[in-house]
Design an enzyme around this catalytic site. Structure first.
Site, short mmCIF file in Angstrom:
data_model
loop_
_atom_site.label_atom_id
_atom_site.label_comp_id
_atom_site.label_asym_id
_atom_site.label_seq_id
_atom_site.Cartn_x
_atom_site.Cartn_y
_atom_site.Cartn_z
N GLU A 1 9.74 15.88 15.48
CA GLU A 1 10.17 15.66 14.10
C GLU A 1 9.42 16.64 13.20
OE1 GLU A 1 8.96 12.00 12.02
OE2 GLU A 1 11.02 11.88 11.30
N LYS B 1 0.85 -1.19 0.00
CA LYS B 1 0.00 0.00 0.00
C LYS B 1 0.88 1.24 0.00
CE LYS B 1 -1.94 2.95 2.74
NZ LYS B 1 -1.94 4.12 1.82
N GLU C 1 9.43 1.11 10.91
CA GLU C 1 10.55 2.05 10.74
C GLU C 1 9.91 3.44 10.80
OE1 GLU C 1 12.61 4.70 9.63
OE2 GLU C 1 12.68 3.92 7.57
N CYS D 1 13.53 10.43 7.27
CA CYS D 1 13.51 9.98 8.66
C CYS D 1 14.88 10.11 9.32
CB CYS D 1 13.02 8.55 8.75
SG CYS D 1 14.03 7.43 7.80
N1 LIG Z 1 10.07 7.49 6.97
C1 LIG Z 1 9.52 8.09 7.97
O1 LIG Z 1 10.02 7.98 9.03
C2 LIG Z 1 8.30 8.89 7.76
C3 LIG Z 1 7.84 9.68 8.77
N2 LIG Z 1 6.73 10.41 8.59
C4 LIG Z 1 6.32 11.28 9.69
O2 LIG Z 1 4.93 11.28 9.77
C5 LIG Z 1 4.43 12.61 9.64
C6 LIG Z 1 3.08 12.58 8.98
O3 LIG Z 1 3.20 12.05 7.66
P1 LIG Z 1 2.08 11.08 7.12
O4 LIG Z 1 1.99 10.94 5.68
O5 LIG Z 1 0.83 11.53 7.77
O6 LIG Z 1 2.60 9.66 7.65
P2 LIG Z 1 1.72 8.41 8.02
O7 LIG Z 1 2.44 7.65 9.06
O8 LIG Z 1 0.32 8.85 8.30
O9 LIG Z 1 1.67 7.57 6.64
C7 LIG Z 1 2.50 6.49 6.34
C8 LIG Z 1 1.68 5.36 5.72
O10 LIG Z 1 0.72 4.90 6.67
C9 LIG Z 1 -0.60 4.91 6.10
N3 LIG Z 1 -1.58 5.20 7.15
C10 LIG Z 1 -1.92 6.42 7.62
N4 LIG Z 1 -2.86 6.30 8.57
C11 LIG Z 1 -3.11 4.99 8.71
C12 LIG Z 1 -3.98 4.24 9.54
N5 LIG Z 1 -4.78 4.81 10.42
N6 LIG Z 1 -3.98 2.89 9.42
C13 LIG Z 1 -3.18 2.29 8.53
N7 LIG Z 1 -2.36 2.94 7.70
C14 LIG Z 1 -2.31 4.28 7.80
C15 LIG Z 1 -0.52 5.99 5.03
O11 LIG Z 1 -1.53 5.82 4.07
C16 LIG Z 1 0.88 5.77 4.48
O12 LIG Z 1 0.88 4.71 3.56
C17 LIG Z 1 5.52 13.34 8.88
O13 LIG Z 1 5.48 14.70 9.08
C18 LIG Z 1 6.74 12.71 9.45
O14 LIG Z 1 7.04 13.31 10.68
C19 LIG Z 1 6.05 10.36 7.41
C20 LIG Z 1 6.45 9.59 6.37
C21 LIG Z 1 7.67 8.81 6.46
N1 BAL Z 2 15.87 7.70 4.56
C1 BAL Z 2 15.21 6.51 4.18
C2 BAL Z 2 14.14 6.08 5.13
C3 BAL Z 2 13.03 7.06 5.30
O1 BAL Z 2 13.22 8.27 5.26
O2 BAL Z 2 11.94 6.63 5.49
#
Ligand SMILES: NC(=O)C1=CN([C@@H]2O[C@H](COP(=O)(O)OP(=O)(O)OC[C@H]3O[C@@H](n4cnc5c(N)ncnc54)[C@H](O)[C@@H]3O)[C@@H](O)[C@H]2O)C=CC1
Ligand code: BAL
Length: 508
Positions: free
Chosen positions: A401, A192, A268, A303
């Site tokens: 963050e 997804k 992660e 991240c």
């Molecule tokens: N790699 C990383 O560490 C990431 C961290 N973030 C952090 O999260 C913050 C918010 O970004 P978002 O896009 O809102 O991240 P998110 O954690 O909401 O989204 C990541 C994934 O989870 C899914 N998702 C969201 N809500 C869900 C739920 N209730 N049940 C199941 N799946 C769900 C989303 O559709 C997406 O595929 C960012 O500002 C950042 O701080 C966001 C993306 C990547």
């Molecule tokens: N930097 C790769 C991992 C991530 O940002 O989610």
């Protein structure tokens, strides 16, 4: 790596490419059963690019059923490892063939600079897939030291059906980090993508089919997290969820697992990563280059971004000056222009969130030395790279963050204080240390609570090193390296008693 195109050539591709908008289930592109769709937006213009299938429970059930059937057929799970390697390598070749198209799809939805997608994301994703494919037919099992009368084998078997829930910041690369080891070890996978970034993943699923991956082994369901993601998390026939995203949603997956079938969860999540620069650091010019890359690469939507610069007071002003100088080499603008190093923020929501943090930084007393505003570039979501000086460890911008192009500079008096401040966070994903004293560097590396610590450089290691976090940054496993194979497999002991029955009769 293929050579870069010009801005106009990328724009022509963007205007002419067929856009993948349907889910990929059982080897076919399909609309959602409800026929519902949602908009995907180009964050560089604010315009709708396309409407994507919004998969609900019925689509997820269908994808999982097909994934399970594919797994049980053994066509992939029991294929000879060298056959799995052959198909995955073919996928790599097809992705190389279509690299420009994939880069355009990725940039259109994410706002990432196409330069980065072409020179970092795609080459690293290809290397990752190739590495796991090549490992497949070279891994040996184990036996145990259980004595001569026993044949004891410790084998690893694929888990079954794995869901990969992806973030929007590195869509192609995170897909590769997850499906590389999950497919190499024989699982069926349902992906997804984040709702902001679907198209590159959908296209890669089509290429996987072209490469010869049996139907049902790699499927993509698109849709909102609270619907499509939750349906995967709660599904009773999914064996594992591999997730990258926010800690809050990571917690939800643990809940879904507890409320459904105790599926394995690997998380992660985010980071508030420190970069420590001590007063004996050599070559501050090179340090400034790493510091700039560490926080502003991918607009800080990373991240492992080093968003806290913890620097010795003696060299702080000089280093900050040098970072400002380095920033001149980071042009910001249209993401499809390969001359730009900074593109758009992924969405209006993320843009507002970052601007909110910048406001908070100002009101809590930190001092902006550059940036601090939206960057005017059409109707897109652009933010100037921002450096805050005079940040103290209790300020919100030093604790939460931000996931945007914002650096918080915190001064310290010595190495002990630097380590205390670095560890004063609920996260523990990555850290970097700059010092000429290697003994001190290794003591700090030992004492920092983070999954990856780099010395005299910034980075995430390479494909052979595990990636994941301590504390709120992670749970349950690691991406990359052979450790990733462990998380997508189940350990099994097969024990055979081979003692000679005649020997026991003799005792009788
Ligand atoms: N790699 C990383 O560490 C990431 C961290 N973030 C952090 O999260 C913050 C918010 O970004 P978002 O896009 O809102 O991240 P998110 O954690 O909401 O989204 C990541 C994934 O989870 C899914 N998702 C969201 N809500 C869900 C739920 N209730 N049940 C199941 N799946 C769900 C989303 O559709 C997406 O595929 C960012 O500002 C950042 O701080 C966001 C993306 C990547
Ligand atoms: N930097 C790769 C991992 C991530 O940002 O989610």
């Amino acid at each position: 790596m293929s050579s870069l195109l010009t801005r106009d050539e990328y724009q022509n591709l963007a205007d002419s490419l067929p856009l993948p908008t349907n889910a990929v289930i059982d080897g076919k592109a399909r609309a959602a059963q409800s026929a519902e769709t949602f908009e995907t937006i180009n964050p560089a213009t604010g315009q709708v690019i396309a409407r994507i299938a919004s998969c609900g429970q019925a689509d997820v059930d269908f994808a999982v059923e097909k994934a399970r059937l594919a797994f049980e057929s053994g066509a992939w799970a029991r294929a000879h490892p060298s056959e799995r390697k052959r198909v995955l390598r073919r996928l790599v070749k097809l992705m190389e063939r279509d690299a420009h198209e994939l880069a355009v799809l990725e940039t259109l939805e994410s706002g990432k600079p196409i330069y980065d997608v072409e020179t970092i994301d795609i080459p690293e994703a290809l290397h990752c897939l190739e590495w796991h494919a090549e490992a497949t037919d070279k891994l040996y099992g184990q036996t145990s030291p259980s004595g001569d009368d026993v044949v004891s084998m410790i084998v690893r078997q694929p888990l079954g059906v794995v869901a990969c829930v992806l973030p929007w910041n590195f869509p192609i690369l995170m897909l590769a980090w997850k499906i590389g080891p999950a497919l190499a070890t024989g699982n069926s996978v349902v992906v997804k993508p984040a709702e902001q970034t679907n198209m590159s993943t959908l296209r890669i699923a089509e290429l996987a089919h072209e490469a010869g991956l049996p139907s049902g082994v790699l499927q993509v369901v698109t849709g909102p997290g609270e619907i499509t993601g939750k349906a995967l998390g709660m599904h009773p026939d999914i064996d594992m969820v591999a997730f990258t995203g926010s800690t809050d949603v990571g917690r939800k997956f643990l809940e879904y697992s507890a409320r459904s079938n105790l599926k394995r969860i690997v998380l992660e999540c985010g980071g508030k990563n420190p970069c420590i620069v001590l007063d004996d650091a050599e070559n501050l010019d090179v340090v400034a280059q790493h510091v700039t890359q560490a926080v502003f690469w991918n607009m800080g939507e990373n991240c492992s971004a080093s968003s806290r610069l913890i620097v010795h007071e003696k060299i702080k002003d000089r280093l900050v000056e040098m970072v400002l100088h380095k920033l001149k080499e980071w042009p910001l603008g249209e993401p499809l222009d390969p001359g730009n190093r900074l593109g758009a923020i992924v969405s209006k929501e993320q843009f507002d969130r970052i601007i909110g943090y910048i406001k908070k930084g100002r009101t809590e007393g930190a001092r902006i030395v550059t940036g601090g505003n939206a960057h005017k570039h059409g109707k897109g979501y652009f933010i100037e790279p921002t450096v805050f000086d005079d940040v103290t460890p209790e300020m919100t911008i030093a604790r939460e963050e931000i996931f945007g192009p914002v650096l918080s500079v915190i001064k310290v008096a010595n190495a002990d204080e630097a380590v205390r401040v670095a560890n004063d966070t609920q996260y523990g994903l990555a850290a970097s240390i700059f010092t000429a004293n290697l003994g001190q560097a290794h003591r700090i590396a030992r004492d920092i609570r983070a999954g990856t610590v780099t010395i005299n450089c910034y980075g995430e290691g390479d494909i052979s090193t595990p990636f994941g976090g301590f504390k709120l940054s992670g749970f349950g496993g690691r991406d990359k390296s052979l450790h990733a194979h462990d998380q997508y497999t189940e350990l099994k002991t097969i024990w055979a008693d081979i003692s000679d029955p005649r020997a026991s009769r003799a005792v009788d």
